[in-house]
Design a protein around this motif. Structure first.
Motif, PDB file in Angstrom:
ATOM      1  N   ILE A 167       0.886  -1.275  -0.060  1.00  0.00           N
ATOM      2  CA  ILE A 167      -0.174  -0.173  -0.011  1.00  0.00           C
ATOM      3  C   ILE A 167       0.854   1.384  -0.055  1.00  0.00           C
ATOM      4  CG2 ILE A 167      -1.937   1.251   1.105  1.00  0.00           C
ATOM      5  CD1 ILE A 167      -2.874  -1.356   0.297  1.00  0.00           C
ATOM      6  N   ARG A 168       0.632   2.024  -0.791  1.00  0.00           N
ATOM      7  CA  ARG A 168       1.395   3.353  -0.992  1.00  0.00           C
ATOM      8  C   ARG A 168       1.145   4.264   0.125  1.00  0.00           C
ATOM      9  NH1 ARG A 168       0.597   9.119  -1.051  1.00  0.00           N
ATOM     10  NH2 ARG A 168       2.558   9.779  -1.679  1.00  0.00           N
ATOM     11  N   ILE A 169       2.061   4.773   0.816  1.00  0.00           N
ATOM     12  CA  ILE A 169       1.796   5.498   1.956  1.00  0.00           C
ATOM     13  C   ILE A 169       2.517   6.987   1.643  1.00  0.00           C
ATOM     14  CG2 ILE A 169       0.853   3.769   3.335  1.00  0.00           C
ATOM     15  CD1 ILE A 169       3.618   4.336   4.968  1.00  0.00           C
ATOM     16  N   THR A 170       2.396   7.953   2.405  1.00  0.00           N
ATOM     17  CA  THR A 170       3.146   9.120   3.027  1.00  0.00           C
ATOM     18  C   THR A 170       4.014   8.503   3.937  1.00  0.00           C
ATOM     19  OG1 THR A 170       1.571  10.624   2.392  1.00  0.00           O
ATOM     20  CG2 THR A 170       3.417  11.222   3.638  1.00  0.00           C
ATOM     21  N   PRO A 171       5.496   8.477   4.078  1.00  0.00           N
ATOM     22  CA  PRO A 171       6.226   7.952   5.040  1.00  0.00           C
ATOM     23  C   PRO A 171       6.422   8.817   6.281  1.00  0.00           C
ATOM     24  CG  PRO A 171       7.589   8.822   3.288  1.00  0.00           C
ATOM     25  CD  PRO A 171       6.071   9.034   2.808  1.00  0.00           C
ATOM     26  N   PHE A 172       5.786   8.499   7.222  1.00  0.00           N
ATOM     27  CA  PHE A 172       5.861   8.932   8.604  1.00  0.00           C
ATOM     28  C   PHE A 172       5.824   7.987   9.538  1.00  0.00           C
ATOM     29  CE2 PHE A 172       1.596  10.256   7.364  1.00  0.00           C
ATOM     30  CZ  PHE A 172       0.800  10.181   8.508  1.00  0.00           C
ATOM     31  N   GLU A 173       6.088   7.927  10.802  1.00  0.00           N
ATOM     32  CA  GLU A 173       5.873   6.947  11.696  1.00  0.00           C
ATOM     33  C   GLU A 173       4.601   6.402  12.123  1.00  0.00           C
ATOM     34  OE1 GLU A 173       8.486   7.291  15.076  1.00  0.00           O
ATOM     35  OE2 GLU A 173      10.173   7.564  14.034  1.00  0.00           O
ATOM     36  N   ALA A 174       3.752   7.499  12.344  1.00  0.00           N
ATOM     37  CA  ALA A 174       2.361   7.267  12.565  1.00  0.00           C
ATOM     38  C   ALA A 174       1.522   6.519  11.761  1.00  0.00           C
ATOM     39  CB  ALA A 174       1.326   8.538  13.226  1.00  0.00           C
ATOM     40  N   ASN A 175       1.846   6.805  10.394  1.00  0.00           N
ATOM     41  CA  ASN A 175       1.265   5.901   9.250  1.00  0.00           C
ATOM     42  C   ASN A 175       1.835   4.712   9.323  1.00  0.00           C
ATOM     43  OD1 ASN A 175      -0.753   5.947   7.443  1.00  0.00           O
ATOM     44  ND2 ASN A 175       0.532   6.901   5.853  1.00  0.00           N
ATOM     45  N   ASP A 207      -2.934   4.509  -0.028  1.00  0.00           N
ATOM     46  CA  ASP A 207      -3.565   5.386   1.297  1.00  0.00           C
ATOM     47  C   ASP A 207      -3.892   6.883   0.649  1.00  0.00           C
ATOM     48  OD1 ASP A 207      -3.885   5.757   4.384  1.00  0.00           O
ATOM     49  OD2 ASP A 207      -2.937   7.365   3.483  1.00  0.00           O
ATOM     50  N   MET A 208      -5.060   7.392   0.384  1.00  0.00           N
ATOM     51  CA  MET A 208      -5.189   8.562  -0.217  1.00  0.00           C
ATOM     52  C   MET A 208      -6.449   9.500   0.127  1.00  0.00           C
ATOM     53  SD  MET A 208      -3.333  10.261  -2.552  1.00  0.00           S
ATOM     54  CE  MET A 208      -2.369   9.032  -2.913  1.00  0.00           C
ATOM     55  N   ASP A 209      -6.449  10.729  -0.150  1.00  0.00           N
ATOM     56  CA  ASP A 209      -7.622  11.330   0.072  1.00  0.00           C
ATOM     57  C   ASP A 209      -8.584  11.410  -1.106  1.00  0.00           C
ATOM     58  OD1 ASP A 209      -7.324  14.311  -1.500  1.00  0.00           O
ATOM     59  OD2 ASP A 209      -5.326  13.627  -0.703  1.00  0.00           O
ATOM     60  N   SER A 210      -9.919  11.939  -0.802  1.00  0.00           N
ATOM     61  CA  SER A 210     -10.904  11.824  -1.869  1.00  0.00           C
ATOM     62  C   SER A 210     -10.592  12.630  -3.213  1.00  0.00           C
ATOM     63  CB  SER A 210     -12.118  12.400  -1.340  1.00  0.00           C
ATOM     64  OG  SER A 210     -12.644  11.719  -0.303  1.00  0.00           O
ATOM     65  N   GLU A 211      -9.814  13.996  -2.910  1.00  0.00           N
ATOM     66  CA  GLU A 211      -9.895  14.871  -3.921  1.00  0.00           C
ATOM     67  C   GLU A 211      -8.662  14.398  -4.893  1.00  0.00           C
ATOM     68  OE1 GLU A 211      -7.922  19.482  -4.684  1.00  0.00           O
ATOM     69  OE2 GLU A 211      -7.206  18.249  -2.735  1.00  0.00           O
ATOM     70  N   LEU A 212      -7.501  13.726  -4.503  1.00  0.00           N
ATOM     71  CA  LEU A 212      -6.452  13.450  -5.282  1.00  0.00           C
ATOM     72  C   LEU A 212      -6.964  12.143  -5.925  1.00  0.00           C
ATOM     73  CD1 LEU A 212      -3.171  14.054  -3.606  1.00  0.00           C
ATOM     74  CD2 LEU A 212      -4.254  15.215  -5.626  1.00  0.00           C
ATOM     75  N   ILE A 213      -7.776  11.097  -5.177  1.00  0.00           N
ATOM     76  CA  ILE A 213      -8.450  10.131  -5.880  1.00  0.00           C
ATOM     77  C   ILE A 213      -9.371  10.512  -7.387  1.00  0.00           C
ATOM     78  CG2 ILE A 213     -10.154   8.123  -5.989  1.00  0.00           C
ATOM     79  CD1 ILE A 213      -9.360   7.713  -2.799  1.00  0.00           C
ATOM     80  N   VAL A 214     -10.136  11.517  -7.147  1.00  0.00           N
ATOM     81  CA  VAL A 214     -10.940  12.089  -8.033  1.00  0.00           C
ATOM     82  C   VAL A 214      -9.868  12.708  -9.390  1.00  0.00           C
ATOM     83  CG1 VAL A 214     -12.567  13.955  -8.842  1.00  0.00           C
ATOM     84  CG2 VAL A 214     -12.926  12.187  -6.994  1.00  0.00           C
ATOM     85  N   LEU A 215      -9.094  13.888  -8.798  1.00  0.00           N
ATOM     86  CA  LEU A 215      -8.369  14.630  -9.512  1.00  0.00           C
ATOM     87  C   LEU A 215      -7.275  14.160 -10.366  1.00  0.00           C
ATOM     88  CD1 LEU A 215      -7.598  17.617 -10.019  1.00  0.00           C
ATOM     89  CD2 LEU A 215      -5.816  17.470  -8.265  1.00  0.00           C
TER      90      LEU A 215
END
Length: 327
Positions: A167-175, A207-215
């Motif tokens: 799963i592609r993620i933004t790399p930071f510890e909490a994620n 792992d993504m937000d709605s806006e970028l999934i659409v855009l």
């Protein structure tokens, strides 16, 4: 964007009395988002408002789409004073200031409106006070990149189906901790590489937000949308502390008010538009599944166990804010 523009106009009117009181500056503002993105549009509107409020004394050149490097690069530039300003994910800040990882408590916020209420709280704003001393930047307020969801392949119907998936993620510890708890294989990747990686199977999902999934039309290479709202994804408006130290009090007030209005307008935009983006996604040729905390089994509790040790006080504070602002 009408509400956002009205907010900036109101802030600009409040500070126009400061025009011409300090040395002219040509500011540079960096961000990672593409030109059509809500953040980028907000940054450009902030630049216009600052120029108008300062009587043309101050200008802002916006550098979107990682033109100045990734967020780690831009944070270093802010610290040295080589970059004046940035709109940046709190994720990057949390890699260096652990308390900010508390914002990523899974299911802390119920939806985008609830996330906005948390980010606008006095308690959340007070967390920004530590940034000049710890990171060499000044935080003027929070925006957002919406709520996080999972778009994936393989006909996933439950959390067990995510086990082992890249799963592609933004790399930071909490994620990373969240996806490791699920049993997935979190795969850090810069945004420009995501579409092709999903298309060629380099990753199974994102792992993504709605806006970028659409855009960015990521749905074209996925079969399942898990509408989870599992994490808020805050943004923060930053000014280099070195640059800040050289500004007059009038300019500090002007910039703080106008940039604060700009990032807060981003929150408003996401609250207003998130439902519409989700409706668009529902119409895509993907299986659409609504999932909640229970969907992830023990993974959320595992995350909480880790972060109560790392940022317990901040986590407790934000949980209190979440409870107080929950409708």
């Amino acid at each position: 964007m009408k509400t956002f523009n009205a907010l900036l106009a109101s802030a600009a009117m409040a500070v126009t009395g400061f025009a011409g009181t300090a040395q002219a500056e040509e500011f540079r503002l960096g961000l990672i988002t593409p030109p059509p993105h809500v953040w980028t549009l907000a940054a450009e509107e902030f630049g216009t408002a600052l120029s108008e409020a300062s009587g043309g004394e101050h200008t802002v050149t916006v550098f979107p789409a990682r033109q100045l490097g990734n967020e780690a690069d831009m944070l270093q530039q802010l610290q040295s004073g080589a970059l004046d300003m940035a709109f940046m994910t709190v994720a990057e800040i949390s890699n260096r200031a652990t308390d900010f990882g508390a914002f990523y408590q899974p299911f802390l916020a119920d939806d985008m409106a609830h996330a906005a209420a948390i980010l606008r709280s006095d308690e959340a704003r007070a967390m920004l006070d530590q940034l000049p001393g710890s990171l060499g930047v000044v935080g003027v307020g929070y925006g957002s990149a919406g709520m996080r969801h999972i778009l994936t392949n393989g006909g996933v119907t439950d959390a067990a189906g995510l086990a082992g998936q890249k799963i592609r993620i933004t790399p930071f510890e909490a994620n990373l901790d969240f996806y490791n708890a699920i049993g997935a294989a979190p795969t850090p990747m810069p945004l420009p590489a995501v579409f092709d990686a999903l298309a060629n199977g380099q990753v199974d999902g994102i792992d993504m937000d709605s806006e970028l999934i659409v855009l960015l039309r990521y749905h074209e290479h996925a079969d399942t949308m898990l509408r989870t709202n599992h994490m808020m994804f805050p943004m923060v408006g930053l000014v280099s502390a070195r640059v800040w130290a050289g500004l007059s009090e009038e300019d500090r007030t002007m910039i703080s008010d106008l940039m604060g209005a700009a990032v807060d307008g981003v929150l408003t935009t996401y609250v207003e538009r998130d439902a519409g983006w989700q409706e668009e996604i529902r119409d895509f040729d993907v299986t659409y599944i609504e999932a909640d905390r229970d969907f992830f089994g023990d993974a959320v509790a595992e995350w909480e166990g880790i972060w109560e040790e790392r940022a317990g006080e901040a986590l407790e504070t934000l949980r209190g804010v979440a409870d107080a602002t929950r409708e």
